[in-house]
Enzyme design. Structure first.
Site, PDB file in Angstrom:
ATOM      1  N   GLY D 147      81.244  10.689   5.315  1.00 37.39           N
ATOM      2  CA  GLY D 147      81.304  11.145   6.692  1.00 37.39           C
ATOM      3  C   GLY D 147      82.353  10.365   7.468  1.00 37.39           C
ATOM      4  N   CYS D 148      82.784  10.927   8.572  1.00 36.17           N
ATOM      5  CA  CYS D 148      83.853  10.297   9.353  1.00 36.17           C
ATOM      6  C   CYS D 148      83.384   8.993   9.987  1.00 36.17           C
ATOM      7  CB  CYS D 148      84.398  11.258  10.401  1.00 36.17           C
ATOM      8  SG  CYS D 148      83.141  12.030  11.443  1.00 36.17           S
TER       9      CYS D 148
END
EC number: 1.2.1.38
Lengths: 346, 346, 346, 346
Positions: D147-148
């Site tokens: 995930g970012c």
């Protein structure tokens, strides 16, 4: 002596113009907001939708137009929707100030061509630009509040048409994204429109015939119009380009002075139009959040092209503020009641 | 066989165009950056000034132009400064690509009128717009890299002048703030220019005569120009308005097609100019960070006004990318070497 | 009966806080702005500097503090400058509301450590946070208007310290760029700070000891503070993180309710602090341009960490609006006179 | 000798991560994009959706996963959708790099709790953070791209957990709006999120357990996480706050140096992680558009709180760039092939 308060209703109060009507009217000493309607948000307290406005104890209601037993109704509804309810509201005896495009056109054919639909309820309305129609507005039952682009464009060019100084005018407008309304859409999605400029409807925006209608009353001026989305929340900066009929390269300075004086005379008594001098150029943040329109520029180049700039807040002077100005005229209140605030800069 | 690398120097490398030259050249397989000069930042590693560029082990140096023993020099210096050093650099035998306004004008009187100073070192230079002067650039010793506004404006209107389709053209440009350079100033101060539009030099920007010079080579077209600051980091969106001589209201569709084909033909072999079709309108984020220019619009309204839009990144196609394009031409490299990257969207 | 208007002066009126003082005071029914001083802009009409404010016929003057024969003086001067003039102004008999950091500290050693200079004129002052010092402010001759970060941070955490609920609090603040003032600088240059987040003074901002001073009055709480510049014109969004001493994983919901009620009780009678319920989270645009502070959050995670958010407009509640609130208290006006406006959203 | 190109497919190519995969892969010398799928845009040329990417002659197709006869497939599909197609794609023999959350969790119960759905197709996958799992990735059939937020948070805090220096860490992240994807929504509507900061999911974001999973491998560290939307297109600025177990007020400078060296050692051989020294603080524009992550700060205050900052581009290092990094590892290409570009600043 107790003065009776004027009761008002806002139909379609969940959008940006609805929010601005509440924000401004709340300061108005002679007005009570009795109803705010919204089908989508029926029974929701307004601060859930307009979190800046708190403790007013107003709740959205899904009301029938006939139930609006008030003195003045603002219809902040989309075009097509307004024409369905305005006749019924007028029957209740209320004055109506309509913020949609439905009642702005004198010629139904123009409306139907540009809005792509039949007009099911044409009615006599006054075009609500106080700088032109002040006296008519005072007596009107139905006021068609002007479009945001036309407000900025007409103010910037009215004297040119009145004095027949130009044959054509090119209106190149830059609008903040709130002009597109409260509904998310691709062109208004932050990653798409931030750090970007998006020209659209290059020759086909429906505000063009509205500008043409008003300017065309005084001369055979032809209006060309192109809007652009710029990454700004509020405001319309209008750049008007035109070639002066009276141009003479030996005499630019006196022409500039003549034009400045022409505009100063035109707007001398207007409470909300400021003509800027001494090379001051209008910008959006000087009018942000206010009902003022600034006009300036008056520069002429060696080709005889004249540049005039206007700046307004599209949600205030270009919508809700102007609607309240119209209400003040209709109700006989002080013309700038609740509208005196200066722009918010920075 | 070992190919000798081409050695280059960047004079005045601490500004935005300097940073972009490094960012792009670093990808170039045939080029070595030998020197980056800066008086202000002498002995400072470049990542202190350009924190995006790391581990290149380049240090700003305060060098005398005569010391630049390289093949190509980019002078990213202000106008007035370039003319003081370009003659000396040329004497070293290096080719020079100058990013200032000092060598863009064929007529010194025009330069001196618009830039307000005497030109102390006029020299023969090629105007570095490859779409017009490709063959001359290949043979040039000194290339005057075009201004950012002129690049967007000329690309948008060149065929109109070549075909004598219009007598006047009005260029209404919207520029990102980086066009003003790296030095903080009131109009570039975030609280002043964010959420704002700032028109300036309404009829007096010095890029106007540059556009006029190039378009005027093909016809008697008269150029009017007005720039606006918009709250965008990079990019120039140019809206060109003009009234077609060939206009005939019965025939708008075929005129639009004629114009589209005219532009497609003009730019058919150009690696960096894309003519958009099917109603696609250029926007800044499609070219952000790239050397591409997008051209589109080709709409004509009922008054015969034509709208053409161009979009470029002012720091790339409008400055450093175009300079590297010129270097590729001068050095005989593949024309789009190091310049193939697409725009960064969103 | 004619009420005598209260006469006020603004010293250092050319900055953002000066502009906001004028914008707000202009609506105040009991106040006349008699002087606005500025050395730099002496004899310049204020609309040249604050183009949003027009037709007030106010001109910047370069006055000696002793000449300020008014009732209340706002010193919108930098720290170091205020201490040089405040004693002289007090001698004229005027009340002083100082917007700098010079009079915020009870302990001169703390001031001198964090502001890096000797204090040449220590005086007894009241810390101008009405939510804590209302009664003292009413009687004060000199009010030290709180810093912008401390205003948001103290409001967000005061009950935690009063009830000794936490030992440490981490204040992670996000500020609009106007907090840096009107003078252009590298970090406030649009191309640098737009589309960016810039953390600074990670552990060394001088607003930290100010927050510590006030929170430390009630418990041994230790304050850690880190500010960030975000690409916003106005506003400070403060995220307060702390680990609850009273945490018990079986009981999060009742703890949240306890905390919400604690905050509601604390601010029950405060005209400008709104405690948001039902999961509503404060955002900057709900308070933009207003004197309101919104507080919300009250979420607790499985590690016992509590998150409380506050949102204020740094130029209004964080500076000029709070200063006018203090003036209203000192002069016995209605507490929210001229300060009732809601935030501007969008 | 002719090298066979590696053929790839992008499933769900119409979003921002799809656009970035194309933009970056187009520079890759060993890769051919064979398919780009999209149900919504089937048969539409990609430049209609990604107007920055032109002349590649790619058209969106609505393909069955089984038809993807390629070497590597990027699934840029939402969580819930990926698990439906990944097993089928793996059966074709292709390697899969999944950009959704579906395969990031070792413990299915954690997935199901935080994503609110049953996992219908659990499979063994490697967590695609090369800085931890480089060797496993090289041998993987299925990579779960991180995930970012976790990418920025883990890089900023990994050494703290490895060395057991802190018991808790508070991650306060500021993300650009593109992190919310391509679909317009209220929080991403320009007039709502511009000039604003919007905290959300204060203690309940599903990236928290992902960060916890990875950091928890080395110590009993407890992760608290709060994200904020800031008006930025791209980028995540992560501020990590933690209290050092090893804190001793007499010794801050040596602790800072120890930490800096710890981080430099950890990331010494990493091509995309830059540890900033000498007080340089990471900012978003230094990494914009690039695959680099910058880490800096290393400040400790008098309470023993440590601040570490990381900056990444959420769409590149936080998504598509990292996915291509994983592809380079899987395919045995040069690790930074196509990913060398520096950030775009300004």
């Amino acid at each position: 002596m107790v003065l009776k308060m004027t009761e008002i209703a806002i139909v379609g109060g969940s959008g940006y113009t609805g929010g601005e009507l509440i924000r401004i009217l709340e300061k108005h000493p002679h007005v009570d907001i009795k109803y705010i309607t919204s089908r989508k948000y029926a029974d929701v307290p307004i601060e859930k939708v307009h979190p800046n406005i708190r403790d007013l104890n107003l709740i959205f209601q899904d009301l029938n137009p006939k139930e609006l037993d008030v003195d003045v109704v603002f219809t902040a509804t989309p075009h097509g929707a307004s024409m369905k309810i305005v006749p019924e509201i007028l029957e209740t005896g209320a004055k109506v100030i309509d913020l949609s495009g439905d009642y702005r056109f004198k010629d139904m054919a123009t409306y139907e061509k540009w809005y792509g639909m039949d007009h099911i309820a044409p009615l006599k309305a006054v075009y609500g630009l106080p700088e032109i129609y002040r006296e008519d507005i005072k007596k009107a039952d139905l006021v068609a509040n002007p479009g945001c682009f036309p407000t900025g464009a007409i103010l910037a060019t009215l004297p040119l048409s009145k004095e027949k100084l130009v044959d054509n005018v090119i209106i190149d407008s830059k609008t903040g994204i709130s002009g597109g309304g409260v509904t998310p859409a691709e062109n208004f999605h932050f990653p798409n429109c931030s750090d970007n400029v998006i020209p659209y409807n290059l020759t086909s925006h429906r505000h063009m015939p509205e500008i043409q209608q008003e300017l065309g009353l005084y001369s055979k001026i032809k209006v060309s119009f192109t809007p652009h989305l710029v990454p700004v929340i509020r405001g319309i900066l209008t750049t008007s380009h035109s070639f002066l009929n009276i141009y003479d390269s030996s005499d630019i300075e006196s022409k500039k002075e003549y034009l400045l004086n022409l505009y100063k005379k035109q707007y001398k008594n207007e409470p909300f139009v400021k003509v800027l001098e001494n090379g001051e150029i209008p910008t959006l943040n000087a009018v942000r959040g206010s009902n003022f329109g600034h006009i300036g520029g008056f520069e002429i180049d060696e080709n005889g092209r004249l540049v005039i700039i206007s700046a307004i807040d599209n949600l205030v002077k270009g919508a809700s503020g102007q609607a309240i100005h119209n209400m003040n005229l209709i109700c006989g209140f002080k013309e700038n009641e609740a509208l005196e605030s200066y722009g918010m800069r920075p």
